[in-house]
Design a protein around this motif. Structure first.
Motif, short mmCIF file in Angstrom:
data_model
loop_
_atom_site.label_atom_id
_atom_site.label_comp_id
_atom_site.label_asym_id
_atom_site.label_seq_id
_atom_site.Cartn_x
_atom_site.Cartn_y
_atom_site.Cartn_z
N SER A 256 0.56 -0.98 0.12
CA SER A 256 0.06 0.29 -0.27
C SER A 256 0.74 1.33 0.25
O SER A 256 0.36 2.54 0.01
N GLN A 257 1.93 1.24 0.25
CA GLN A 257 3.08 2.08 0.08
C GLN A 257 4.54 2.40 -1.01
O GLN A 257 4.93 3.11 -1.38
N ASN A 258 3.54 1.39 -1.80
CA ASN A 258 4.38 1.36 -3.07
C ASN A 258 4.30 2.62 -4.10
O ASN A 258 3.21 2.42 -5.03
N VAL A 259 4.55 3.42 -3.82
CA VAL A 259 4.83 4.42 -5.12
C VAL A 259 4.46 4.24 -6.66
O VAL A 259 4.37 5.10 -7.24
N ASN A 260 5.48 3.48 -7.05
CA ASN A 260 5.36 2.82 -8.50
C ASN A 260 4.26 1.90 -8.77
O ASN A 260 4.22 2.35 -10.62
N GLN A 261 2.96 1.72 -8.06
CA GLN A 261 2.28 1.77 -8.31
C GLN A 261 1.05 3.02 -9.22
O GLN A 261 0.73 2.57 -9.92
N LEU A 262 1.45 3.73 -8.68
CA LEU A 262 1.19 5.23 -9.49
C LEU A 262 1.56 6.02 -10.92
O LEU A 262 1.39 6.43 -11.76
N ILE A 263 3.37 4.85 -11.58
CA ILE A 263 3.63 5.39 -12.52
C ILE A 263 3.29 4.38 -13.31
O ILE A 263 3.15 3.49 -14.12
N SER A 264 2.81 5.59 -14.66
CA SER A 264 2.67 5.41 -16.40
C SER A 264 3.35 4.15 -16.82
O SER A 264 4.81 4.29 -16.30
N LYS A 265 3.00 3.47 -17.85
CA LYS A 265 3.55 2.22 -18.61
C LYS A 265 4.71 2.52 -19.65
O LYS A 265 5.06 2.02 -20.47
N LYS A 266 4.27 4.40 -19.38
CA LYS A 266 4.83 4.47 -21.06
C LYS A 266 6.76 4.14 -20.59
O LYS A 266 7.34 4.70 -19.81
N LEU A 267 7.24 4.39 -21.95
CA LEU A 267 9.00 4.08 -22.07
C LEU A 267 9.43 5.07 -23.00
O LEU A 267 9.15 4.68 -23.92
N ASP A 268 10.63 5.91 -22.52
CA ASP A 268 11.45 6.17 -23.52
C ASP A 268 12.23 5.91 -24.93
O ASP A 268 11.65 4.33 -24.76
N PRO A 269 11.87 6.26 -26.06
CA PRO A 269 11.46 5.56 -27.13
C PRO A 269 12.82 4.40 -27.24
O PRO A 269 12.69 3.70 -27.88
N THR A 270 14.09 5.69 -26.62
CA THR A 270 15.41 4.67 -27.00
C THR A 270 15.98 3.80 -26.77
O THR A 270 16.82 2.88 -26.76
N CYS A 271 15.62 3.95 -25.02
CA CYS A 271 16.70 2.54 -23.98
C CYS A 271 15.36 1.80 -23.20
O CYS A 271 15.52 1.19 -21.94
N LYS A 272 14.07 2.76 -23.31
CA LYS A 272 13.33 1.65 -22.59
C LYS A 272 12.62 2.08 -21.41
O LYS A 272 12.34 1.17 -20.39
N MET A 273 13.18 3.44 -20.91
CA MET A 273 13.62 4.00 -19.47
C MET A 273 11.90 4.00 -18.83
O MET A 273 11.32 4.74 -20.20
N PRO A 274 11.15 3.74 -18.24
CA PRO A 274 10.11 4.19 -17.26
C PRO A 274 10.05 5.39 -17.10
O PRO A 274 11.03 5.98 -16.54
N GLY A 275 8.98 6.09 -17.22
CA GLY A 275 8.78 8.23 -16.68
C GLY A 275 8.83 7.63 -15.11
O GLY A 275 8.39 8.76 -14.48
N PHE A 276 9.62 6.82 -14.15
CA PHE A 276 9.43 7.47 -12.74
C PHE A 276 9.09 8.70 -12.49
O PHE A 276 9.22 8.87 -11.42
N LYS A 277 9.80 9.50 -13.03
CA LYS A 277 10.18 11.34 -12.16
C LYS A 277 9.09 11.97 -12.13
O LYS A 277 9.43 13.14 -11.70
N VAL A 278 8.27 11.81 -13.21
CA VAL A 278 7.30 12.60 -13.58
C VAL A 278 6.01 12.02 -14.03
O VAL A 278 5.82 11.19 -14.33
#
Length: 711
Positions: free
Chosen positions: A680-702
């Motif tokens: 219930s404290q896992n903040v990554n539950q709120l993060i989008s599935k969108k990825l960086d098109p080059t390296c496939k990094m998720p957008g954790f910071k925004v």
């Protein structure tokens, strides 16, 4: 009489006390501080103490995490034997049963559905030997293209940016020893004071020597307090801010024209684009006043030497790769690369974040930073492994994309090693859903993590105290971690598990290793001639020299302290600049009427990654025992959030409940939550599935969120 008896028993206890010393190094951040565990045993109990040990990188320092790392390694919750899920509950089984079950299930899945229906998910905390062997295991024992690792969520932006710009990627282009002599530095999205505390003295010495320090971060942190100038950028606007800095540098003629002409391609295109943008628009986009942008750019441009360091704040975005490239544009434009006290540093997060990505865990890479799609590279590695080039699978997909394929049913089996993707990946509910669809899921770990709970079979791994092998630290220095602590229960080394499973699958001849050093000898040959060349490094040299900076192409080579002094790693020897748009290719979330605030995430000093290990350390857990939301007092008043009360944070993906913490250190439009907690404290539950098109990094910071008090 009582006093005499006490003295007698104390004397006897002293006489029966024994002491053992175990050499090791910290299992946490990329500094990989050397240390020793002292075990004092008496008839009735054992006591443990960790002390620092001198070495070239951390210089005998140790932080709070390293000091108490042993607490998780000796924790009673460590898995002692293989566990099989039966009717929803885990039951002890033998190793023989576990290996046989893997053989049966993996063979059945591939017979019915094909080789690529199995997948391997690795880790950047395992040794170089284990990372190398895991890549070989996926491609030779399982013959699957689907292997990737948790470093995809950590270093992929910086790695891809450096590779595209310079032709190769090593964490630091210079030795860490050069930091105190640089005249100006930019710390972009890095909170080293909490994430890599033992590196801080290098930056403090630079400050004492007159270095002008520029920090870029939406928050005030222990790191930004060191800075002469803090650019409090709006989350996600780092690439645009770099354009503002470039504009000033170019228009004020602070570029190194000779360097650009001799050693760089693409500057004219960058210059043309920069001329088309307006500095005041950059200030509006980034939230950084134009006069501060001018100040930062002018100081950096005028100084004779300078360094730029990036970390997750810039990199964990859906334009992280291109954002880092834009900061590298600044280095190239000013000629501050390939010479003393000038260069780039990607501040690696995980302990072996550098080495783990060099030797075959990434979907598109083979050992030594070779490309899996390059025919010459494929032929070389196939020869080392004794297989046909045509038998070597081609590239797969990134870590999160593998999870998407699990959800779609294309991947039906998973071998997970020392990672916790349910907590570390974005959209945790989706990740759980995907993992539950697998036909057979094997997890190798120290503890029953949030992800291991979902496994069909858990295999007990060994800890940093028990597993010897090499690691590659933040500056690209290969170190040897000694380890001789007794194995925990029936736990086995990761490399040993891989060899036994491979043997059961009929591939034992390719995995006939009896020690990590034997594996390293094959790794040396596999990297020979590659960008990350370890062929001149041996265990004996590592013991004598306390680490060697790669590339090191032969045993007489001292290691490479500074990269790119004469040429870059592209075929023409030049670096590549590229114009970076202020509008990212993948649109980022912005605050709306329904979700009016930015959410950004990060770390705290006492915890590491998903907290599986540090939350098992009583001392570390006590320092930060729950998650929290940092919020500006004015914003808290607006949304009726009292200090130290429970608050609900919601995005389009889900919600969590954490405790509020008022702080004027953060922007008014932004809230911050650390990511070390689960459920219930896992903040990554709120993060989008969108990825960086080059390296496939998720957008954790925004992310865009709304908040409300919990009654």
């Amino acid at each position: 009489m009582t006093e005499m008896l006490l003295r007698y028993f104390r004397k006897k206890q002293k006489e029966t006390q024994t002491e053992k010393i175990y050499d090791t190094q910290c299992p946490f951040c990329s500094m990989q501080c050397k240390m020793q565990l002292i075990e004092q045993s008496t008839v009735t109990r054992k006591r443990y103490q960790t002390i620092a040990k001198d070495n070239p990188t951390s210089e005998g320092r140790i932080c709070i995490k390293g000091l108490h790392a042993h607490q998780h390694a000796i924790h009673g919750d460590r898995i002692k034997h293989p566990l099989l899920k039966v009717n929803g509950e885990f039951q002890k089984i033998s190793w023989e049963e576990a290996i046989q079950l893997i053989k049966e299930k993996f063979t059945e899945i591939q017979s019915l559905h094909g080789n690529d229906t199995l997948s391997v998910y690795g880790s950047a905390t395992i040794t170089n030997e284990e990372a190398y062997l895991l890549g070989k295991f996926a491609r030779v024992a399982l013959k699957t293209r689907y292997i990737d690792y948790n470093g995809r969520l950590c270093m992929s932006s910086a790695a891809s940016a450096a590779t595209q710009t310079f032709g190769m990627d090593r964490g630091f282009t210079n030795s860490i020893q050069e930091i105190p002599q640089t005249r100006c530095m930019i710390l972009a999205g890095t909170n080293i004071a909490e994430c890599q505390p033992t590196i801080m003295p290098y930056f403090e010495r630079a400050k004492e020597n007159g270095c002008f320090i520029i920090a870029i971060d939406p928050r005030e942190t222990a790191t930004t307090k060191l800075a002469d100038l803090h650019l409090k950028v709006k989350p996600g606007m780092d690439a645009a801010l770099a354009n503002g800095l470039l504009k000033v540098i170019i228009e004020e003629e602070l570029i190194d024209q000779s360097f650009l002409e001799r050693r760089v391609d693409g500057f004219s295109e960058v210059k043309e684009y920069i001329a088309s943008i307006d500095l005041e628009e950059i200030a509006e986009l980034t939230g950084v006043p134009s006069e501060k942008i001018v100040k930062a750019a002018t100081v950096f441009g005028k100084e004779e030497s300078g360094m730029i360091f990036t970390a997750r704040g810039v990199e964990q975005q859906t334009d992280g790769s291109i954002a880092v490239r834009n900061f590298l544009n600044i280095l190239l434009a000013t000629g501050k690369i390939g010479k003393p006290f000038s260069g780039f540093g990607a501040v690696t997060g995980q302990g072996n974040g550098q080495g783990a990505r060099e030797h075959g865990q990434k979907a598109d890479q083979l050992p030594g930073y070779r490309s899996i799609e390059n025919q010459e590279h494929r032929r070389y590695i196939a020869d080392v492994w004794g297989i046909g080039k045509e038998d070597l699978p081609h590239k797969g997909v990134s870590a999160f994309e593998m999870i998407e394929k699990m959800d779609e049913g294309e991947i039906k089996g998973l071998f997970l090693m020392c990672s916790n993707p349910v907590v570390s990946n974005p959209s945790a509910a989706f990740v759980k859903q995907a993992l539950k669809k697998l036909d057979f899921f094997v997890a190798v770990d120290l503890f029953v993590s949030e992800t291991a709970r979902l496994a069909d079979l858990i295999l007990p791994a060994t800890s940093y105290l028990e597993t010897p092998g090499t690691m590659t630290n933040v500056e690209g220095r290969v170190t040897l971690r000694e380890a001789s602590f007794p194995l925990w229960g029936e736990a086995k080394h990761d490399w040993k598990i891989l060899c036994e499973v491979a043997k059961a699958l009929g591939k034992g001849d390719y995995f006939s290793f009896d020690s990590p050093e034997e594996i390293f000898e094959e790794l040396r040959e596999a990297t020979r001639g590659g960008l990350a060349d370890y062929s001149g490094i041996t265990y004996d040299r590592l013991r004598q020299e306390e680490g060697i900076l790669w590339p090191c192409p032969d045993e007489d080579h001292p290691g490479t302290i500074r990269l790119f002094e004469h040429q870059f790693a592209h075929l023409n020897g030049k670096a590549k600049m590229i114009a970076v748009s202020n509008k990212p290719e993948v649109e980022k979330e912005k605050p709306t009427e329904d979700f009016p605030l930015y959410l950004t995430t990060g770390r705290v000093m006492s915890h590491y990654l998903t907290g599986v290990q540090t939350r098992k350390s009583p001392t570390l857990a006590a320092r930060e025992f729950e998650s929290y939301m940092e919020i500006h007092p004015a914003t808290a008043e607006k949304y009726q959030i009292k200090d130290q009360t429970l608050v609900k944070i919601e995005s389009e993906r889900g919600s969590i409940v954490v405790r509020s913490k008022r702080s004027e250190a953060i922007r008014k439009d932004t809230v911050f939550v650390p990511f070390h907690w689960a459920d219930s404290q896992n903040v990554n539950q709120l993060i989008s599935k969108k990825l960086d098109p080059t390296c496939k990094m998720p957008g954790f910071k925004v992310s865009a969120v709304k908040i409300s008090p919990v009654e």
